[in-house]
Design a protein around this motif. Sequence first.
Motif, PDB file in Angstrom:
ATOM      1  N   GLU A 110       5.443 -30.483 -71.701  1.00  0.00           N
ATOM      2  CA  GLU A 110       5.558 -31.134 -72.953  1.00  0.00           C
ATOM      3  C   GLU A 110       6.964 -31.716 -73.349  1.00  0.00           C
ATOM      4  OE1 GLU A 110       3.954 -28.667 -75.917  1.00  0.00           O
ATOM      5  OE2 GLU A 110       1.962 -28.813 -75.022  1.00  0.00           O
ATOM      6  N   HIS A 111       8.064 -30.904 -72.774  1.00  0.00           N
ATOM      7  CA  HIS A 111       9.456 -31.098 -73.053  1.00  0.00           C
ATOM      8  C   HIS A 111      10.123 -31.740 -72.063  1.00  0.00           C
ATOM      9  CE1 HIS A 111       8.450 -28.479 -76.413  1.00  0.00           C
ATOM     10  NE2 HIS A 111       9.259 -28.765 -77.090  1.00  0.00           N
ATOM     11  N   GLY A 112       9.317 -32.307 -71.172  1.00  0.00           N
ATOM     12  CA  GLY A 112       9.942 -33.047 -69.793  1.00  0.00           C
ATOM     13  C   GLY A 112      10.378 -32.331 -68.600  1.00  0.00           C
ATOM     14  N   PHE A 113      10.015 -31.080 -68.649  1.00  0.00           N
ATOM     15  CA  PHE A 113      10.431 -30.266 -67.253  1.00  0.00           C
ATOM     16  C   PHE A 113       9.397 -29.616 -66.562  1.00  0.00           C
ATOM     17  CE2 PHE A 113      13.216 -29.042 -71.143  1.00  0.00           C
ATOM     18  CZ  PHE A 113      14.303 -29.702 -70.608  1.00  0.00           C
ATOM     19  N   ALA A 114       9.499 -30.021 -65.070  1.00  0.00           N
ATOM     20  CA  ALA A 114       8.325 -29.608 -64.253  1.00  0.00           C
ATOM     21  C   ALA A 114       8.933 -28.375 -63.501  1.00  0.00           C
ATOM     22  CB  ALA A 114       8.229 -30.597 -63.075  1.00  0.00           C
ATOM     23  N   VAL A 115       8.394 -27.149 -64.186  1.00  0.00           N
ATOM     24  CA  VAL A 115       9.081 -25.609 -63.873  1.00  0.00           C
ATOM     25  C   VAL A 115       8.357 -24.849 -62.659  1.00  0.00           C
ATOM     26  CG1 VAL A 115      10.027 -25.481 -66.063  1.00  0.00           C
ATOM     27  CG2 VAL A 115       7.494 -24.687 -65.668  1.00  0.00           C
ATOM     28  N   ARG A 116       8.527 -24.180 -62.199  1.00  0.00           N
ATOM     29  CA  ARG A 116       7.911 -23.368 -61.282  1.00  0.00           C
ATOM     30  C   ARG A 116       7.531 -21.628 -61.714  1.00  0.00           C
ATOM     31  NH1 ARG A 116      12.549 -23.356 -58.024  1.00  0.00           N
ATOM     32  NH2 ARG A 116      13.136 -21.151 -58.255  1.00  0.00           N
ATOM     33  N   PRO A 117       6.642 -21.565 -61.804  1.00  0.00           N
ATOM     34  CA  PRO A 117       6.086 -20.188 -62.314  1.00  0.00           C
ATOM     35  C   PRO A 117       6.516 -19.308 -61.519  1.00  0.00           C
ATOM     36  CG  PRO A 117       4.292 -21.709 -62.517  1.00  0.00           C
ATOM     37  CD  PRO A 117       5.309 -22.448 -61.666  1.00  0.00           C
ATOM     38  N   VAL A 118       6.693 -18.049 -61.797  1.00  0.00           N
ATOM     39  CA  VAL A 118       7.221 -16.993 -61.064  1.00  0.00           C
ATOM     40  C   VAL A 118       6.346 -15.515 -61.258  1.00  0.00           C
ATOM     41  CG1 VAL A 118       9.201 -15.273 -60.684  1.00  0.00           C
ATOM     42  CG2 VAL A 118       9.713 -17.804 -61.312  1.00  0.00           C
ATOM     43  N   LEU A 119       6.137 -15.031 -60.258  1.00  0.00           N
ATOM     44  CA  LEU A 119       5.305 -13.630 -60.124  1.00  0.00           C
ATOM     45  C   LEU A 119       5.920 -12.615 -59.243  1.00  0.00           C
ATOM     46  CD1 LEU A 119       1.685 -15.115 -60.417  1.00  0.00           C
ATOM     47  CD2 LEU A 119       2.462 -13.339 -61.916  1.00  0.00           C
ATOM     48  N   VAL A 120       5.953 -11.570 -59.239  1.00  0.00           N
ATOM     49  CA  VAL A 120       5.947 -10.526 -58.246  1.00  0.00           C
ATOM     50  C   VAL A 120       4.918 -10.707 -57.254  1.00  0.00           C
ATOM     51  CG1 VAL A 120       6.309  -8.011 -57.530  1.00  0.00           C
ATOM     52  CG2 VAL A 120       7.103  -8.795 -59.952  1.00  0.00           C
TER      53      VAL A 120
ATOM     54  N   LEU B 101      -3.057 -22.393 -62.120  1.00  0.00           N
ATOM     55  CA  LEU B 101      -1.526 -23.042 -62.376  1.00  0.00           C
ATOM     56  C   LEU B 101      -1.347 -24.229 -61.449  1.00  0.00           C
ATOM     57  CD1 LEU B 101       0.775 -19.937 -61.234  1.00  0.00           C
ATOM     58  CD2 LEU B 101       0.518 -21.085 -63.501  1.00  0.00           C
ATOM     59  N   ALA B 102      -2.136 -24.482 -60.555  1.00  0.00           N
ATOM     60  CA  ALA B 102      -2.349 -25.961 -59.897  1.00  0.00           C
ATOM     61  C   ALA B 102      -3.000 -26.935 -61.059  1.00  0.00           C
ATOM     62  CB  ALA B 102      -3.055 -25.991 -58.760  1.00  0.00           C
ATOM     63  N   ALA B 103      -4.024 -26.327 -61.541  1.00  0.00           N
ATOM     64  CA  ALA B 103      -4.877 -27.133 -62.448  1.00  0.00           C
ATOM     65  C   ALA B 103      -4.008 -27.791 -63.717  1.00  0.00           C
ATOM     66  CB  ALA B 103      -5.996 -26.427 -63.066  1.00  0.00           C
ATOM     67  N   ALA B 104      -2.807 -26.551 -64.133  1.00  0.00           N
ATOM     68  CA  ALA B 104      -2.033 -26.514 -65.161  1.00  0.00           C
ATOM     69  C   ALA B 104      -0.940 -27.842 -64.887  1.00  0.00           C
ATOM     70  CB  ALA B 104      -1.515 -25.316 -65.654  1.00  0.00           C
ATOM     71  N   GLY B 105      -0.605 -28.388 -63.476  1.00  0.00           N
ATOM     72  CA  GLY B 105       0.318 -28.875 -63.018  1.00  0.00           C
ATOM     73  C   GLY B 105       1.479 -28.416 -62.287  1.00  0.00           C
ATOM     74  N   ALA B 106       1.446 -27.404 -62.007  1.00  0.00           N
ATOM     75  CA  ALA B 106       2.285 -26.651 -61.254  1.00  0.00           C
ATOM     76  C   ALA B 106       2.482 -27.109 -59.649  1.00  0.00           C
ATOM     77  CB  ALA B 106       2.380 -25.243 -61.413  1.00  0.00           C
ATOM     78  N   GLN B 107       3.754 -27.805 -59.443  1.00  0.00           N
ATOM     79  CA  GLN B 107       3.762 -28.196 -58.002  1.00  0.00           C
ATOM     80  C   GLN B 107       4.169 -26.944 -56.810  1.00  0.00           C
ATOM     81  OE1 GLN B 107       3.219 -31.608 -56.906  1.00  0.00           O
ATOM     82  NE2 GLN B 107       2.250 -31.282 -58.774  1.00  0.00           N
TER      83      GLN B 107
ATOM     84  N   GLU C 107      -6.830 -26.050 -53.431  1.00  0.00           N
ATOM     85  CA  GLU C 107      -6.236 -26.160 -54.620  1.00  0.00           C
ATOM     86  C   GLU C 107      -5.214 -25.543 -55.218  1.00  0.00           C
ATOM     87  OE1 GLU C 107      -6.925 -29.075 -56.093  1.00  0.00           O
ATOM     88  OE2 GLU C 107      -8.560 -29.580 -54.567  1.00  0.00           O
ATOM     89  N   ARG C 108      -4.371 -25.391 -54.471  1.00  0.00           N
ATOM     90  CA  ARG C 108      -2.947 -24.370 -54.942  1.00  0.00           C
ATOM     91  C   ARG C 108      -1.730 -25.036 -54.797  1.00  0.00           C
ATOM     92  NH1 ARG C 108       0.210 -23.360 -50.385  1.00  0.00           N
ATOM     93  NH2 ARG C 108      -0.664 -23.646 -48.606  1.00  0.00           N
ATOM     94  N   PRO C 109      -0.719 -24.612 -55.921  1.00  0.00           N
ATOM     95  CA  PRO C 109       0.618 -25.163 -55.670  1.00  0.00           C
ATOM     96  C   PRO C 109       1.213 -24.684 -54.193  1.00  0.00           C
ATOM     97  CG  PRO C 109       0.463 -23.501 -57.480  1.00  0.00           C
ATOM     98  CD  PRO C 109      -0.652 -23.412 -56.549  1.00  0.00           C
ATOM     99  N   GLN C 110       2.393 -25.219 -53.878  1.00  0.00           N
ATOM    100  CA  GLN C 110       3.004 -24.941 -52.769  1.00  0.00           C
ATOM    101  C   GLN C 110       3.644 -23.580 -53.324  1.00  0.00           C
ATOM    102  OE1 GLN C 110       4.890 -28.689 -50.580  1.00  0.00           O
ATOM    103  NE2 GLN C 110       4.903 -28.908 -52.905  1.00  0.00           N
TER     104      GLN C 110
ATOM    105  N   SER D  31      -5.739 -28.277 -49.659  1.00  0.00           N
ATOM    106  CA  SER D  31      -5.574 -29.352 -50.712  1.00  0.00           C
ATOM    107  C   SER D  31      -4.225 -28.797 -51.676  1.00  0.00           C
ATOM    108  CB  SER D  31      -6.595 -29.717 -51.513  1.00  0.00           C
ATOM    109  OG  SER D  31      -6.344 -30.767 -52.440  1.00  0.00           O
ATOM    110  N   THR D  32      -3.214 -29.076 -51.214  1.00  0.00           N
ATOM    111  CA  THR D  32      -1.902 -28.661 -51.756  1.00  0.00           C
ATOM    112  C   THR D  32      -1.127 -29.729 -52.395  1.00  0.00           C
ATOM    113  OG1 THR D  32      -0.705 -28.167 -49.795  1.00  0.00           O
ATOM    114  CG2 THR D  32      -1.996 -26.436 -50.816  1.00  0.00           C
ATOM    115  N   PRO D  33      -0.196 -29.689 -53.201  1.00  0.00           N
ATOM    116  CA  PRO D  33       0.647 -30.792 -53.228  1.00  0.00           C
ATOM    117  C   PRO D  33       1.728 -30.977 -52.296  1.00  0.00           C
ATOM    118  CG  PRO D  33       0.557 -29.255 -55.211  1.00  0.00           C
ATOM    119  CD  PRO D  33      -0.122 -28.830 -54.169  1.00  0.00           C
TER     120      PRO D  33
END
Length: 804
Positions: free
Chosen positions: A161-171, A210-216, A252-255, A3-5
Motif C-alpha cells: 500500500e505504501h509502494g514497497f515490495a517486501v520479502r517476508p521472513v520466517l525461521v 504469501l504468494a496470493a498476497a503478492g510476495a515474490q 503457487e509459491r514465492p521464490q 507455478s512460481t514468480p
Amino acid sequence: MTSTPTTPFPAATITGYPRIGRRRELKKALEAYWAGRSSRAELEAVAAELQLATYRKLVELGLGAQDASLPAAFSLYDQVLDTATALGAVPARFADLADAEGRLGLDAGFVLARGDAGRPPLELTKWFDTNYHYLVPEIGPGTPFRADPAGLVADVRRAAEHGFAVRPVLVGPVSFLLLAKADDDAPAGFDPLERLPELVPVYAQLLRELAAAGAQWVQLEEPALVADQHVPAERLAEAVWDAYTELTAAAERPQVFVTTPYGSPGPLLHPLAASGIEALHLDLVAGTAPSAEELELFQEEDAPVLVAGAVDGHNVWRADLAGRLAQLAGLSGAGVAVSVASSTSLFHVPHDVAEETQLDPLLRSWLSFADQKVAEIVTLSRGLADGAEAVAGELAAATEARRTRAGAPGVRDAAVRERAGAVTGAEIGRAPAEVRRRAQEGRSFTASGPLPPLPTTTIGSFPQTPQVRAARAKARSGRIGAQDYDRFLREEIERVVRLQEELGLDVLVHGEAERNDMVQYFAEHLDGFATTVHGWVQSYGSRCTRPSILWGDVSREGGGVRGEAFTVPWIGHAQSLTDRPVKGMLTGPVTILAWSFVRDDQPLAETAEQVALALRDEVADLEAAGIGIVQVDEPALRELLPLRRADQPAYLDWSVRAFRLATSGVRDETQIHTHLCYSEFGEVVSAIDGLDADVTSIEAARSRMEVLTDLEAAGFSRGIGPGTWDIHSPRVPSQQEIEGLLERALAHVPASTLWVNPDCGLKTRGYAETRASLEHLVAAARALRERITEPAGVPLLVQHGLEG
C-alpha cells in the motif's frame, strides 16, 4: 514444474535490519502497553510506522523499493516466537490461550514470552554466538501445527500500500525444530526434528498464502545448519533435502531464499543448493567462500543465486571494500550469479554511526553501523556490476580508514603488550579447591560467625529506578556536580544495603547504582574502549544494550599500566555500612568481549588476556580493601563458543585461562564467585568446572534446574547457586515454587554446596516485585534449612552449629 514468480533476486540486499527504533521507539511502546498506559492500537501504530520508516530508509540508502530487496524482518518481540505463532505451534501448557482455530493473539503471544501468574514463560537462550536471546519453542509429539499467515500477509499488504515490495521472513523448518526443545510431556528420547514431515506442509501453506498476497520472494532462515547438532550429519542432510525439495515442488509459491548466517553450512551446502531453492545466502565473514567444487553447485542450469554475505552484520568495523570486491568478482568470474548482502541480519548493530557525534572523529571514521553497511553493500553491488573504477572513491576511502586505524595511538600500547607477554603459567591457578574451602570455612564472613547453610544472596544489580537514571543523566549533562552525584550514589547504596538486611539476605551486594550497564561501566574506566550515546542493540523483547567499542590495547585508566581502582570506592562504602559480607562485583573478560564490539585486527585470545590483567588489578585492590568475596561474572561464556566442535577446545582453553588470570591473584581465604546465565550450559560444563570458582551461580529457573544434571554427571563439587527466580519475567515466584526448585536442586547437589539466588541481576525489575520475590526466596531457604539433612542423617542446622 511449479507455478512460481520469476522476479530476479535483487543485486543488493540485507537479511535484516534493527527493529527496536533509532530512539528505542518500540521498547517504549511495548513497555507502555504492558503497563496499561497505552492501547493495543497505539502499540500497533508505532510498530507499523517503524516498519515503514525502515523501508523508506533502506530505499534512501540505495536498495530497491520494488525488487524484493527489503526484508520484512520486523518483530514485536522475537522472530522465533513469530514463527511459532505462524505455525500454530502452541505448547500444551499455553493451549487455553489459543482461539477455537488454534491461533494466538497478540496478548497470548506476550504470555508465552513473559509468563503470567500461573505459568513461567518459554525458556530464553542465546541466538548462536550473539548476545541476542530467543524464545525456545516447546514441541512434543502432539504439539499442533496449523498455518496462521495473518501477520505475514498483513506485513506484505501494508508495505504494498505504501509502494514497497517486501520479502517476508520466517525461521526455516529445519532450524525451527533444531532450536526447539522437547516439551515436558514428551516421552524420553523424543526429538522435535521427528515432526519435520508434519511441519513442512504447514510451511507450504504459508507460502501459498504469501504468494496470493503478492510476495515474490520469501526468506527462510536456517542458521542452525552452520552449527554442529545433536543429530548425525547424514540425518540432517536428509532432513534438509526432504524439507526443501517438498517446499520447492509446491505449486503457487514465492521464490525461496534460504539464509545460513554465523558460519558455513559445510556438507549441508549440497542438499540446500540442489533442492530447487532459487537463492542461497552464505556468510563469507564468519564462514568461508565456496571451494571450486562447491562453486559447481552454483554453475549448473537452474542453480540458485549465490547471495554473498560479504559485509559483516555482527561487528561495527568498516569493510575492506577493495578486498571484498575482488572476492566477489572472482565468484562472478567463475560463472556464478552473485548478489551482495550482509553476513547476518543487521539487527546486531546500531542504526547510524553519523549520530555518534561525541565519538572521536578518527574513531568514527573506522566504524560502520547498519546504515553504513547498507551503503557498503550497495557500493559492492555497483562495483561488481560496473567495475571497480565505478566506485573508486568509495574503495579509496575505505582503504584509507583501515590504514589510519592500524597506526593510530593507543591501538598498540607497548607497556600493555610487554606485561601480557610476561605472563607465565604461575599466574594462572590457585590452591586446590578443598584447601580453599577449608580456609574459607575458617574465615568469619559475618560478625556472628560462618555463613549459614543454603546462604542467600543476589547476583549483583538492584533495580535502576527512574531516580537513579535521572541522577545519572543530570551528572552526564553537568546539571549536578560530581560531589552531589557522589552523595546521591552513596545514599542509594545505603538504601539497598538496608533493604537487604531487612529482607534477611546473608551475602549482600552494593546494588550497582553507579553502573549504567555491566560492560559499559568497565569500558568507561578502561583505556582502549569507547562508548556510544545512541548505539542501542536489541537483546530480547524490549531490552536493549549499548555495546561498547573495544578499539585498542586495554588497561585501567589513571596512569601507568596498572591504573587506578574504580569499583573499590563504592563496594568499600557498602561494606562499611554492614557487618554482613558484601560481594565485590566485576564483569569477566570473556563477557566484556562478548558484549562489546571487539577489535578484529588481532586474535580474541590476545584481547581477552589484556582485559584479564586489568581485572586482576581490580580484584587485588578489592581484596586489599577488605572485601572477602569477589564475584567475576561470565554470563557470556557459552555465547562465544564456536559453532563447530572442532573449533571449541581452543576457545575454551583461552576463555578459561583469561578468567583464571583475572581471579588467581588472591589468598585462599578470599572466595571467588562467578555467574553464568541464559545459555545451553551442558555444552560447556568442562569449562565451567575449569573456571575453578569457589561458587558458581547459574541460570536455571526457566529450564527448571536442567543444567544440574550435566554438572552432577561431570562431578562438579564446588559451590553452586542455581537460579530460583527468573528475573527476565515480571511474575513473582511463590515461596512454594522456589522451595520446589531448591528441592529439585538438592536431588543433584549436596546441601553443603548449595547457594540460593535469583537467575540474574535485578536491574530491570521494579522494587515491588523485587521485595516480594526476595522475601519468598529467603523464606524458602529458611524453610529448607529446618527440614533437610545431610546424607549422614544429621539435621543441617545442627551439623553446622546453627540450631535455634
